[in-house]
Design an enzyme around this catalytic site. Structure first.
Site, PDB file in Angstrom:
ATOM      1  N   LYS A 101       0.823  -1.343   0.121  1.00  0.00           N
ATOM      2  CA  LYS A 101       0.134  -0.080  -0.013  1.00  0.00           C
ATOM      3  C   LYS A 101       0.852   1.232   0.164  1.00  0.00           C
ATOM      4  CE  LYS A 101      -3.640  -2.520   2.179  1.00  0.00           C
ATOM      5  NZ  LYS A 101      -4.545  -2.784   1.240  1.00  0.00           N
ATOM      6  N   GLY A 102       1.725   1.200   0.677  1.00  0.00           N
ATOM      7  CA  GLY A 102       2.829   2.458   0.933  1.00  0.00           C
ATOM      8  C   GLY A 102       3.396   2.782  -0.585  1.00  0.00           C
ATOM      9  N   ASN A 148     -11.884   3.204   4.024  1.00  0.00           N
ATOM     10  CA  ASN A 148     -13.003   2.766   3.133  1.00  0.00           C
ATOM     11  C   ASN A 148     -14.088   2.613   4.242  1.00  0.00           C
ATOM     12  OD1 ASN A 148     -12.587   0.017   4.087  1.00  0.00           O
ATOM     13  ND2 ASN A 148     -11.480  -0.756   2.338  1.00  0.00           N
ATOM     14  N   LEU A 189     -16.329   5.148  -0.684  1.00  0.00           N
ATOM     15  CA  LEU A 189     -17.381   4.066  -0.754  1.00  0.00           C
ATOM     16  C   LEU A 189     -17.497   3.436  -1.805  1.00  0.00           C
ATOM     17  CD1 LEU A 189     -19.493   7.159   0.661  1.00  0.00           C
ATOM     18  CD2 LEU A 189     -18.914   5.351   1.786  1.00  0.00           C
ATOM     19  N   ASP A 249      -9.637  -5.014 -12.438  1.00  0.00           N
ATOM     20  CA  ASP A 249      -8.760  -5.375 -11.257  1.00  0.00           C
ATOM     21  C   ASP A 249      -8.860  -4.243 -10.354  1.00  0.00           C
ATOM     22  OD1 ASP A 249      -7.044  -5.986  -9.031  1.00  0.00           O
ATOM     23  OD2 ASP A 249      -5.315  -6.666 -10.660  1.00  0.00           O
ATOM     24  N   ASP A 260      -5.350   2.845  -2.951  1.00  0.00           N
ATOM     25  CA  ASP A 260      -4.106   3.581  -3.008  1.00  0.00           C
ATOM     26  C   ASP A 260      -3.856   4.645  -3.840  1.00  0.00           C
ATOM     27  OD1 ASP A 260      -3.404   1.720  -1.148  1.00  0.00           O
ATOM     28  OD2 ASP A 260      -2.516   0.126  -2.480  1.00  0.00           O
ATOM     29  N   GLY A 279      -3.010  -5.187 -11.821  1.00  0.00           N
ATOM     30  CA  GLY A 279      -1.812  -4.972 -11.142  1.00  0.00           C
ATOM     31  C   GLY A 279      -2.206  -3.784  -9.965  1.00  0.00           C
TER      32      GLY A 279
HETATM   33  O1  RIB Z   1      -3.902  -2.144  -1.491  1.00  0.00           O
HETATM   34  C1  RIB Z   1      -3.188  -3.166  -2.476  1.00  0.00           C
HETATM   35  C2  RIB Z   1      -2.114  -3.863  -1.809  1.00  0.00           C
HETATM   36  O2  RIB Z   1      -2.458  -4.346  -0.784  1.00  0.00           O
HETATM   37  C3  RIB Z   1      -1.335  -4.648  -2.688  1.00  0.00           C
HETATM   38  O3  RIB Z   1      -0.530  -4.140  -3.669  1.00  0.00           O
HETATM   39  C4  RIB Z   1      -0.737  -5.922  -1.714  1.00  0.00           C
HETATM   40  O4  RIB Z   1       0.490  -5.863  -1.609  1.00  0.00           O
HETATM   41  C5  RIB Z   1      -1.397  -5.146  -0.214  1.00  0.00           C
HETATM   42  O5  RIB Z   1      -0.393  -4.807   0.362  1.00  0.00           O
END
Ligand code: RIB
Length: 296
Positions: free
Chosen positions: A39-40, A180, A212, A237, A243, A278
């Site tokens: 996420k980071g 969320n 939401l 996806d 993120d 991805g």
């Molecule tokens: O928010 C998606 C991410 O969550 C993915 O890339 C996975 O690595 C998890 O950390």
């Protein structure tokens, strides 16, 4: 003005499957892809591709997976001067994606558990900094960095993903909490407050944004409530959509945009990220986001 992300960096093993696994069920798919995630790192990539000068502080191992995990950050030109190499395996996730684009994710945190607030030097925290954090590194390190950033006058945004306990006092030191609807409900149950942005704002005394999904996003601030719609797209996806939202929001705040405009741009970027496979690899360029915003 820089965006500084403190958080996870992970190698995602992505499996496109006819259905998501359930307990006791083995699901066969045609193959898999090893892609950058975490996420980071995803949020840092989103901010950088949206045009913000962006730095990342986190930790990887000294293994081959590290290069998979770091590829997105490198490709987006994120400053990796605060990256630690530690004696633990690079974080790795199994990301299962079904034909509707929904996912199920298991994370082996590995090196992310060794990320430390001390990797961010004092000089990096100033009123010019937008600091963005999530919950895939130790919460106590997040709390320590939030306190330092607050004292230095930085603008601090925490994405409470995945939901995990944080000291209420550290949450109260944020400028903005992003969650969320599931994370918001989890936190509201702990705080004993309403699970919407207004309820969380009243409990914490800080601005709160709640995403939401297809219903858009809402925020509660000191002035009138904000609501922005989602941008309808054909999702392949949804991994990393949250993120994209957080990273692009941070980039827009870094440019001095008001929260409502930043949320709208973040929602457009999140929608675009759902249209390709991805996580870090799906983050849009600024021009793509602007084109979607023009189309409405
Ligand atoms: O928010 C998606 C991410 O969550 C993915 O890339 C996975 O690595 C998890 O950390």
């Amino acid at each position: 003005m820089p965006v500084l992300v403190f958080g996870s960096v992970i190698a995602d093993l992505v499996f496109a499957l006819p259905q998501l696994p359930a307990p006791g069920l083995t699901v066969l798919g045609p193959g898999y892809a090893a892609l950058p995630g975490g996420k980071g790192a995803n949020q840092a990539v989103a901010a950088a591709l949206d045009g913000a000068p962006t730095g990342f502080a986190g930790a990887v191992g000294e293994d081959a997976m590290a290069e998979v995990a770091l590829a997105g950050l490198r490709g987006a030109g994120v400053d990796l001067g605060r990256l630690a190499r530690v004696a633990a395996p690079t974080g790795c996730a199994a990301v299962c994606v079904d034909p509707a684009g929904r996912n199920q994710i298991a994370v082996g945190s590995g090196a992310n558990l060794a990320a430390r607030a001390s990797q961010v030097e004092g000089g990096a925290l100033s009123p010019a900094t937008v600091l963005l954090l999530q919950m895939e590194v130790p919460p106590e390190e997040n709390a320590a960095l939030i306190r330092r950033a607050r004292a230095a006058g930085a603008r601090v945004v925490l994405n409470l993903a995945p939901a995990a306990a944080m000291p209420v006092e550290a949450l109260g030191a944020l400028d903005l909490l992003v969650a969320n609807e599931h994370e918001a409900a989890w936190l509201a149950a702990r705080l004993g407050c309403g699970a919407d942005a207004a309820g969380l704002r009243a409990a914490l005394g800080i601005d709160v944004a709640v995403t939401l999904g297809e219903a858009g996003a809402e925020a509660a601030t000191g002035s009138s409530p904000l609501r922005v719609p989602a941008f309808p797209v054909a999702a392949v996806d949804t991994t990393g959509a949250g993120d994209a939202w957080c990273g692009v929001l941070a980039a827009a705040l870094d440019r001095g945009w008001p929260l409502e405009a930043a949320m709208r741009r973040a929602s457009a970027a999140a929608a675009l990220s759902c249209t390709r496979p991805g996580a870090a690899a799906a983050m849009p360029q600024a021009a793509e986001t602007e084109a979607l915003l023009r189309r409405g």
